[in-house]
Scaffold this motif. Structure first.
Motif, short mmCIF file in Angstrom:
data_model
loop_
_atom_site.label_atom_id
_atom_site.label_comp_id
_atom_site.label_asym_id
_atom_site.label_seq_id
_atom_site.Cartn_x
_atom_site.Cartn_y
_atom_site.Cartn_z
N GLU A 165 0.82 -1.22 0.00
CA GLU A 165 0.00 0.00 0.00
C GLU A 165 0.85 1.26 0.00
O GLU A 165 0.45 2.30 -0.53
CB GLU A 165 -0.94 -0.02 1.21
CG GLU A 165 -2.05 -1.05 1.08
CD GLU A 165 -2.78 -1.30 2.40
OE1 GLU A 165 -2.53 -0.52 3.37
OE2 GLU A 165 -3.59 -2.25 2.48
N ALA A 166 2.05 1.15 0.59
CA ALA A 166 2.96 2.31 0.63
C ALA A 166 3.67 2.54 -0.69
O ALA A 166 4.30 3.57 -0.88
CB ALA A 166 3.99 2.12 1.75
N GLY A 167 3.57 1.56 -1.62
CA GLY A 167 4.15 1.74 -2.94
C GLY A 167 5.47 1.04 -3.16
O GLY A 167 6.22 1.41 -4.09
N ALA A 168 5.80 0.02 -2.35
CA ALA A 168 7.05 -0.71 -2.55
C ALA A 168 7.12 -1.28 -3.96
O ALA A 168 6.16 -1.87 -4.46
CB ALA A 168 7.17 -1.84 -1.52
N ASP A 169 8.26 -1.08 -4.61
CA ASP A 169 8.42 -1.55 -6.00
C ASP A 169 8.67 -3.05 -6.06
O ASP A 169 8.44 -3.66 -7.12
CB ASP A 169 9.57 -0.80 -6.65
CG ASP A 169 9.26 0.68 -6.81
OD1 ASP A 169 8.50 1.02 -7.73
OD2 ASP A 169 9.75 1.47 -5.99
N CYS A 170 9.17 -3.63 -4.99
CA CYS A 170 9.33 -5.08 -4.91
C CYS A 170 9.30 -5.47 -3.44
O CYS A 170 9.90 -4.78 -2.60
CB CYS A 170 10.65 -5.52 -5.55
SG CYS A 170 10.83 -7.33 -5.66
N ILE A 171 8.58 -6.52 -3.12
CA ILE A 171 8.52 -7.04 -1.76
C ILE A 171 9.32 -8.33 -1.72
O ILE A 171 9.00 -9.30 -2.43
CB ILE A 171 7.06 -7.27 -1.31
CG1 ILE A 171 6.33 -5.92 -1.26
CG2 ILE A 171 7.02 -7.98 0.04
CD1 ILE A 171 4.84 -6.03 -0.99
N VAL A 172 10.37 -8.34 -0.91
CA VAL A 172 11.32 -9.45 -0.89
C VAL A 172 11.06 -10.31 0.35
O VAL A 172 11.12 -9.83 1.48
CB VAL A 172 12.77 -8.94 -0.88
CG1 VAL A 172 13.75 -10.10 -0.93
CG2 VAL A 172 13.01 -7.99 -2.06
#
Length: 533
Positions: A165-172
């Motif tokens: 929701e915060a706009g992370a470009d990739c979640i690892v």
């Protein structure tokens, strides 16, 4: 497309016994870029002066392939994000990518952070949304995700959703403790994919010897980013080994990660990192170990000579390695030819120079030489065999003394040296005097010898004033020999424009240092002469 994210300079440097100098970090970053790595995590800007210096210096380098990444944690609780020094230092690093890690295991929120679970979710959201204003890409490393999911899947998914929701470009997804098995990884990622739409990545540790397989399974299940280190360096038992992951992706799974042409550089990058981390290069590493394609006499050798596929899963040249057949004098010729080609020299397999260089290298390696990390020494050796170099000077003798005058005073060293240049060079330069006898001092014997050598030669070769020794490493080769052990000395030099590595081996550490030093000087003189032709 799968993006390769290297964390050798941060997570890898946390391995026991690993300590990279600033010069090491810059050199490794350039090698990784040349390999085709997409993201290079350089360190934690606010954690120590070396990492702060790295982010200042790395700005001066123009990378062809890689984006530099700064790493830190989510903001601290109970303070404004504008007042959080870690967050502000991240922004000051001015990298195109920032990675922040946050807690996704409720155990850590309760026991380590000791804050309410909802507050941790706010930290994740606030940090990522704030950093998005200051950089091109923000990645979120969900620390301890797999352990957290096993304990409390609902909360771990909430942590991912906060980042999304915060706009992370990739979640690892991080297997930080390295205890997750392959079938658990598969099932958990399948469940995550049903809840999260953001691109996913994998960050695996190797405590159960599962890091590589977990990384590959994550890709199979849709992860587009794989994090790891060269040679699997890292805390405890290490991180996922990119030297295994990359060729498996490209050659076995048919997934575009780096180009096949760049893949041929993998072996040399692996060796470089071993040298600069001052560790022996493990022979048994898959793909890049010296034993990965080694065959002894017998059934294996007989079969491999007829058809290498009988006992090799890939052609070793695909990753820049070489086949070693212990009874064959042809072993390694292709490597000599390929390296010569890189230097703009075309050689055939039947060239006498190839055989000469190969025999010389085999002899030197038996004495403890390694040329990964010492490319300049190899180039000198090759060009000497081809008659493409000349003798720039001759040593007439040196003496090095170390003195400590009292218990409270620092020891210091003094070196005296005598050198002579060939007659034809003296005539070419219009000099009558061919011999220089001089001295210099230093904090240690190697510094004194280095200064004395360059002082003696600068009269004949003024361009040597540009040369500086930037790094010096010693590796003990036969540790069980005690004080009789032979050291290998690796030196890095620069003239302000280029950097090069040289190597020397001798039972006497001063002589080993001397051999590396004269190669450093010869290389500078040789390259300047080539430029002026």
């Amino acid at each position: 497309m799968v993006y390769i994210y290297d964390t050798t300079l941060r997570d890898g440097a946390q391995g026991k016994g690993v300590s990279f100098s600033l010069e090491d970090k810059l050199r490794i970053a350039m090698a990784l870029d040349d390999l085709g790595i997409h993201y290079i995590e350089g360190g934690w800007p606010g954690s120590n002066p070396k990492d702060m210096a790295y982010f200042e210096e790395v700005k001066k380098i123009k990378f062809k392939n890689a984006k530099i990444v700064a790493f830190s944690s989510t903001k601290r609780a109970k303070i404004k994000i504008e007042d959080d020094k870690n967050i502000q230092t991240l922004i000051e690093a001015e990298t195109p990518v920032i990675t922040v890690f946050g807690k996704s295991w409720d155990l850590h929120v309760k026991e380590a952070l000791r804050i309410p679970l909802e507050e941790n979710l706010e930290l994740i959201y606030d940090t990522i949304s704030y950093l998005k204003k200051y950089t091109d890409e923000v990645f979120f490393d969900a620390e301890h995700f797999f352990d957290g999911f096993k304990d409390n899947p609902e909360y771990s998914l909430k942590a991912l959703k906060a980042a999304e929701e915060a706009g992370a470009d990739c979640i690892v997804l991080a297997d930080t403790n390295g205890g997750t098995l392959w079938y658990e990884t598969e099932k958990i990622i399948e469940k995550v994919k049903r809840e999260i739409n953001a691109p996913l990545g994998i960050h695996a540790h190797n405590d159960s010897d599962m890091a590589v397989v977990n990384s590959l399974i994550a890709v199979k299940k849709g992860a587009i980013q794989v994090q790891g280190t060269i040679n699997g360096l890292g805390e405890r038992t290490g991180n996922a080994n990119l030297c295994s992951i990359i060729p498996n992706l490209v050659l076995k799974m048919g997934i575009e990660a780096i180009s096949r042409e760049n893949l041929k550089k993998l072996y040399s990058v692996s060796r470089l990192v071993s040298e600069l981390s001052n560790r022996p290069h493990p022979d048994n590493l898959p793909f890049v170990g010296d034993s990965a394609f080694a065959h002894k006499a017998g059934v294996h050798v007989s079969a491999v000579e007829k058809n290498p596929r009988t006992y090799e899963h890939i052609n070793p040249e695909l990753v820049g390695n070489k086949r070693q057949i212990m009874v064959s004098e042809l072993s390694g010729r292709s490597n000599i030819i390929n390296k010569a080609k890189e230097l703009g020299i075309e050689l055939s397999k039947d060239s006498p120079a190839v055989k000469k260089v190969l025999e010389k290298i085999k002899y030197l390696e038996s004495q403890g030489y390694q040329f990964e990390g010492a490319e300049a020494s190899f180039e000198i050796l090759l060009k000497e065999a081809l008659g493409k170099t000349k003798k720039y000077f001759e040593l007439k003798g040196f003496r090095v003394l170390t003195e400590k005058r009292s218990e409270n005073e620092e020891a210091y060293a003094e070196a005296t040296i005598k050198v002579e240049i060939p007659e034809e060079i003296a005539e070419e330069k219009g000099l009558k005097e061919r011999v220089e006898h001089t001295a210099a001092d230093g904090r240690g014997p190697v510094e004194a010898l280095d200064k004395a050598l360059r002082k003696a030669l600068e009269k004949f070769y003024p361009n040597l004033k540009e040369v500086k020794l930037t790094d010096y490493k010693v590796r003990i080769l036969n540790e069980t020999a005690g004080t009789e052990a032979s050291p290998r000395v690796l030196i890095e030099s620069t003239d302000g424009k280029d950097k090069w590595g040289t190597v020397g081996v001798s039972p006497n550490i001063i002589e080993a240092s001397w051999l590396a030093l004269i190669d450093a000087i010869k290389y500078k003189l040789m390259k300047d002469e080539e430029k002026n032709k």
